[in-house]
Write an enzyme that holds these catalytic residues in place. Structure first.
Site, PDB file in Angstrom:
ATOM      1  N   HIS A 196      -0.553  74.784  21.244  1.00  0.00           N
ATOM      2  CA  HIS A 196       0.830  74.798  21.996  1.00  0.00           C
ATOM      3  C   HIS A 196       1.790  75.159  20.958  1.00  0.00           C
ATOM      4  O   HIS A 196       2.522  75.788  21.262  1.00  0.00           O
ATOM      5  CB  HIS A 196       0.853  73.498  22.693  1.00  0.00           C
ATOM      6  CG  HIS A 196       2.146  73.640  23.654  1.00  0.00           C
ATOM      7  ND1 HIS A 196       2.193  74.169  24.914  1.00  0.00           N
ATOM      8  CD2 HIS A 196       3.318  73.112  23.676  1.00  0.00           C
ATOM      9  CE1 HIS A 196       3.245  74.043  25.308  1.00  0.00           C
ATOM     10  NE2 HIS A 196       4.075  73.514  24.697  1.00  0.00           N
ATOM     11  N   HIS A 250       4.520  75.115  32.012  1.00  0.00           N
ATOM     12  CA  HIS A 250       4.483  73.680  31.927  1.00  0.00           C
ATOM     13  C   HIS A 250       3.134  73.373  33.058  1.00  0.00           C
ATOM     14  O   HIS A 250       3.372  72.436  33.776  1.00  0.00           O
ATOM     15  CB  HIS A 250       5.524  73.136  32.788  1.00  0.00           C
ATOM     16  CG  HIS A 250       6.196  71.844  31.490  1.00  0.00           C
ATOM     17  ND1 HIS A 250       6.761  70.705  32.060  1.00  0.00           N
ATOM     18  CD2 HIS A 250       6.124  71.952  30.270  1.00  0.00           C
ATOM     19  CE1 HIS A 250       7.121  70.041  30.939  1.00  0.00           C
ATOM     20  NE2 HIS A 250       6.611  70.819  29.986  1.00  0.00           N
TER      21      HIS A 250
END
Ligand SMILES: Nc1ncnc2c1ncn2[C@@H]1O[C@H](COP(=O)(O)OP(=O)(O)O)[C@@H](O)[C@H]1O
Lengths: 83, 572, 235, 83
Positions: free
Chosen positions: B40, B86
């Site tokens: 990430h 998200h």
């Protein structure tokens, strides 16, 4: 001394409580057929400095009048005052 | 001694850290590196692929590498924008996951000194008949509005796709665009030695610790166990944070700024240090905490929301603190910038972590996963019209089609979003492009969000290209000149060769199309591992494209035809 | 004309109102932070804008209604000064007791952002004198708590005093449940106090003040206020 | 039989309680300097059909898991079950 005052604020009987109704509806649709009615209010915990429990309670009652409760639609109960 | 694997590091990564440090990293350092070198934060599986994107152009003011890309919107004004995923948080806690996604992307744009001016959201939901999908989609839509509405940024458009491949892994991609006068741009590359490092905003709690690592793994079936890593958003504080940062910008009190998103303080501070080429000494015992007993590494990695990291001149501190206090925000001096490259964390004056800033953000070794053309690719193209049953009632068939989840109106979604706050919305949701005006210049900014997962599955290269082409086409039809685009690559695990191949091909298709249409990619985001034990998502690149319309007279509204008009079909 | 827009922490339509006032009626506009104790001298109009003052926590408008500037606003309105509350501003006015009633959560418990038709019930107020009585206008709404509520008896008094200024309606002026977006009692969208110098409404006139943004029915409200001030002078 | 079950739902200790923080700030600025901390939760009253109080309680606990409580950030206490 510090007191922990716990307070319930809830809609008056005659005021429409759509959040409560909506939750009741959701519960029914989840299969909880035993649900007759739901009412939703607020639970407020206050930590306050005060010499006595009685004074703490009085202070909170005043805060309810001033801010915490809208007497047009709500009522309140202080459920406990603990040191 | 902590095992590096517990921190989420692979052996070669651990060796690299040891090599650069010339010693064994301690536990704090290991935990920090584990998060900073997670997929990430480090883009280790894709950074070499992303180099294919064209990132420069006449209109590009700032390309990838900043918190958001910035393009020239004319008359000395810029548009800063970015899209971010998200997905994992929203799968576990739909309301909070979506809400903090919106909050995070707004801070990215704010970090450039821009006023966040318009949001779009890309939502990918599973089978609409599925109970989980219903709960998730309601929670996610409420979360997007629950954050975007109070914070006072209109949601002007988006994209919604239903497909059963998203039942376990819904996707939430949040886009934000901000407007900024170019002479007021703030950067994360402009820190110098001898300045103060401040945290502005909320106190730090244990929220979302190691959330970035969580976002880099497949969803486990036992999602309850991953729950503590979810952040809680407070749009009220974010609104105050926006106003405070913009007031500081106007008063020229910010030398450099960075939002705190994934991996919190560590990520934001080490990035500023590395990009600016300075060292940093941070006193973690000074960080205002919401909870007792937090350890240095927890503070380092907490993803508590609504915080910004500011670099300011020492003599400006009082003035900065006064602005913060007007807006009711904490503002704490936690350290200083120094010459060199050392990034040091102190705890009660003791060094608890010390590494070169460049190591933390930049030097994660790339991973080149093996790639293989899917064996069933040709089979995916087999389709025989004759296999479809002839509808008995064509009227009903047409009605079924237009009321199907993927084609029916999105009104139930966007009606829950404030589409008009800031009084700039010329065209909100419900049209092919969304348009806002820039009050100060009279020009319009047009934007679209596009995605076509099925095409990308059937033919990844052309699917990727078509996704880009479609969004640029929509802008052109509205009379806009494309300025640039941002993308979010939502894919399943890259560790399966056939899935990695799809990712490569999609990126090639997108970048070739961007090059041919002269639309640079100025920012973006990657979200991998969108799969569960039983399901993988389709390849889902999401593209947000931004263009400018020089005056309202040049804007061609859709749906303004009248009876008697002629209809032309243009194109190949 | 000199207007003053109050900014509470969490207000988010303050600048929109400022822009509308400046561009539609060329007003001189100042913003005033909620912690101030005084309004600027010679203020002709005070606006409490929309938004989420104090995050809408506890009850919408409750905390803003108790902020320092409110004493000055109360005094100003008692002297007859014009006071307009839009959306969250309306909620603040009811919480402050300057207007009767309370705004509860919408009937479907969802935030709604949508254009709405309103019937102008009165054109003898400072805020509506340029509309015609019974005119249908279009303003957008954007709120989660817009259901106007008053106990039955009080509601009767409100109606008897003719205090309802705007009601939700259809494009053709039909007043019925299906045109009422939030379940407001008696389809009430906006009310005034008995004296007529305070108006609170849920829909946003400032978002309907420019054709470029989709409509300008709201601009007439700013023009009404300006015309009224010119006629009556400062109170 | 119909039981009246009263339930408190409140944010976990470590979770950011923005409403509580805002109310505490507002009380302070109203002059209640004795206030140390405020936490705000929900108070839910349910009327349900059930044979025994124990069964009523169990039903409500299940409803809490299913809908009423977000266990990620909230905890609950059943304060009374009355016929
Ligand atoms: N999640 C969303 N948020 C806001 N607006 C949306 C959202 N999804 C769709 N819209 C709007 O609804 C319209 C139709 O969307 P959709 O069907 O997803 O896209 P398309 O028209 O490209 O097939 C567009 O105007 C879009 O801006």
């Amino acid at each position: 001394m510090t007191f922990n005052v716990k307070l319930l604020v809830y809609p008056k009987e005659e005021v429409l409580d759509s959040p409560g109704k909506a939750v009741a509806g959701s519960l029914l649709s989840l299969g909880y057929s035993s649900v007759k009615n739901v009412r939703i209010g607020r639970y407020i915990q206050l930590l306050i400095n005060s010499d006595t429990a009685e004074e703490a309670r009085q202070q909170v009652e005043k805060m309810c009048d001033d801010l915490l409760v809208n007497s047009l639609i709500e009522e309140f109960t202080i459920i406990s005052v603990e040191a | 001694m902590m095992d590096y694997r517990l921190a989420g590091l692979r052996q070669e990564e651990y060796e690299e850290i040891k090599r650069v440090l010339g010693r064994e990293p301690n536990e704090n350092e290991l935990r920090i590196m584990g998060v900073m070198w997670s997929e990430h934060c480090s883009y280790k599986s894709t950074k070499h692929l992303l180099r294919n994107f064209p990132t420069t152009g006449e209109k590009v003011i700032l390309g990838p590498g900043e918190n958001a890309g910035v393009v020239d919107a004319g008359n000395g004004w810029g548009a800063a924008f970015k899209v971010e995923s998200h997905n994992h948080p929203s799968a576990v806690a739909p309301y909070q996951g979506a809400a903090t996604g919106v909050g995070g992307i707004i801070r990215d744009v704010l970090a450039l000194g821009a006023r966040p001016a318009a949001s779009m959201d890309g939502l990918f939901f599973g089978d609409p008949e599925n109970r989980r999908t219903q709960t998730l989609s309601q929670g996610i839509v409420e979360g997007v509005g629950g954050y975007g509405n109070p914070v006072g940024v209109p949601t002007v458009g988006g994209k919604t796709v239903y497909d059963s491949c998203y039942t376990d892994n819904p996707l939430v991609n949040a886009f934000n665009l901000g407007l900024v006068r170019l002479d007021q741009l703030v950067s994360s590359k402009t820190a110098r030695p001898g300045l103060r490092v401040l945290i502005l905003g909320s106190k730090t709690g244990r929220d979302g610790i190691a959330g970035a690592a969580f976002a880099s793994a497949e969803l486990s079936d036992d999602t309850k166990s991953s729950r503590p890593s979810i952040q809680i958003g407070d749009p009220f504080t974010e609104k105050l944070l926006i106003e405070a940062c913009l007031e500081l910008r106007d008063k020229k009190l910010i030398v450099s700024m960075q939002d705190m998103g994934a991996a919190g303080i560590t990520s934001s501070s080490s990035e500023i240090a590395a990009k600016s080429g300075v060292g940093m000494i941070l006193h973690f015992d000074k960080v205002p905490l919401r909870e007792e007993g937090m350890t240095p590494w927890e503070i380092a990695l907490s993803e508590s929301q609504e915080r910004m990291l500011l670099i300011v001149e020492p003599e400006d501190y009082d003035e900065v603190a006064a602005v913060a206090s007007k807006w009711g925000l904490d503002c704490t001096d936690i350290g200083e910038t120094i010459p060199g490259d050392q990034y040091t964390i102190l705890w009660n004056s003791e060094v608890v972590a010390q590494m070169p800033a460049s190591l933390i953000g930049d030097r994660c070794p790339s991973i080149h996963w093996p790639s293989k053309r899917p064996g069933d690719l040709e089979k995916r193209w087999e389709f025989d019209l004759e296999d479809l049953p002839m509808p008995e009632d064509f009227n009903k068939a047409v009605l079924d089609l237009v009321t199907s989840p993927s084609l029916r109106s999105r009104r139930w979604i966007y009606e829950q979003y404030d589409q008009m706050v800031q009084a700039n919305t010329v065209q909100g949701p419900g049209a092919p492009v969304s348009v806002i005006r820039i009050k100060e210049t009279g020009r319009l900014i047009a934007m679209t969000m596009e995605s076509d997962p099925w095409k990308c599955y059937l033919d990844p290269y052309r699917g990727g290209a078509e996704t880009v082409a479609r969004s640029i086409r929509a802008l052109a039809v509205a009379g806009a000149t494309p300025l640039g685009l941002t993308d979010c690559l939502n894919f399943p695990s890259p560790e399966k060769p056939e899935q990695y191949w799809e990712l490569e091909e999609v990126v090639h298709g997108m970048s070739d199309c961007c090059k041919n249409l002269e639309c640079p990619v100025v920012s973006g985001n990657v979200s991998l591992y969108n799969e569960s034990s039983t399901q993988r998502i389709l390849p889902t690149p999401v593209v947000g494209t931004v263009g400018v319309i020089d005056s309202p007279d040049h804007y061609l509204r859709s749906g303004t035809w009248q009876e008697g008009d002629h209809l032309f079909l243009v194109g190949a | 004309m000199k207007a003053c827009v109050v900014v509470f922490p969490g207000s988010n339509c303050d600048q929109d109102v400022v822009y509308a006032l400046r561009h539609v009626v060329q007003a001189t506009v100042e913003t005033v932070w909620h912690k101030e104790k005084n309004l600027p001298a010679n203020t002709d109009l005070v606006v409490l804008p929309g938004g989420y003052s104090y995050g809408d926590y506890l009850r919408t408008g409750a905390m803003a209604a108790r902020s320092p500037i409110m004493d000055a606003i109360r005094e100003y309105s008692e002297k007859g000064g014009l006071l307009l509350g839009i959306c969250n501003g309306f909620q603040i006015l009811t919480e402050a007791g300057l207007l009767p009633g309370v705004l509860l959560a919408n009937k479907f418990l969802r935030f709604i952002c949508s254009p709405c038709y309103l019937k102008v019930e009165r054109n003898d107020t400072p805020f509506t004198l340029r509309y015609s009585k019974g005119q249908i206008v279009q303003f957008p709404i954007a709120h989660h708590e817009g259901l106007f509520y008053l106990p039955e008896e009080d509601l009767k008094v409100l109606e008897k005093n003719n205090q309802v200024v705007f009601r939700y309606a259809s494009r053709d002026g039909e007043i019925a449940e299906q045109h009422n977006p939030n379940g407001a009692l008696h389809h009430i969208a906006g009310i005034t106090n008995e004296k007529g110098n305070i108006l609170g409404l849920m829909p946003h006139p400032e978002r309907a003040s420019e054709l470029l943004l989709g409509g300008d029915d709201g601009a007439v409200m700013w023009q009404s206020i300006k015309a009224w001030i010119k006629k009556e002078g400062v109170r």
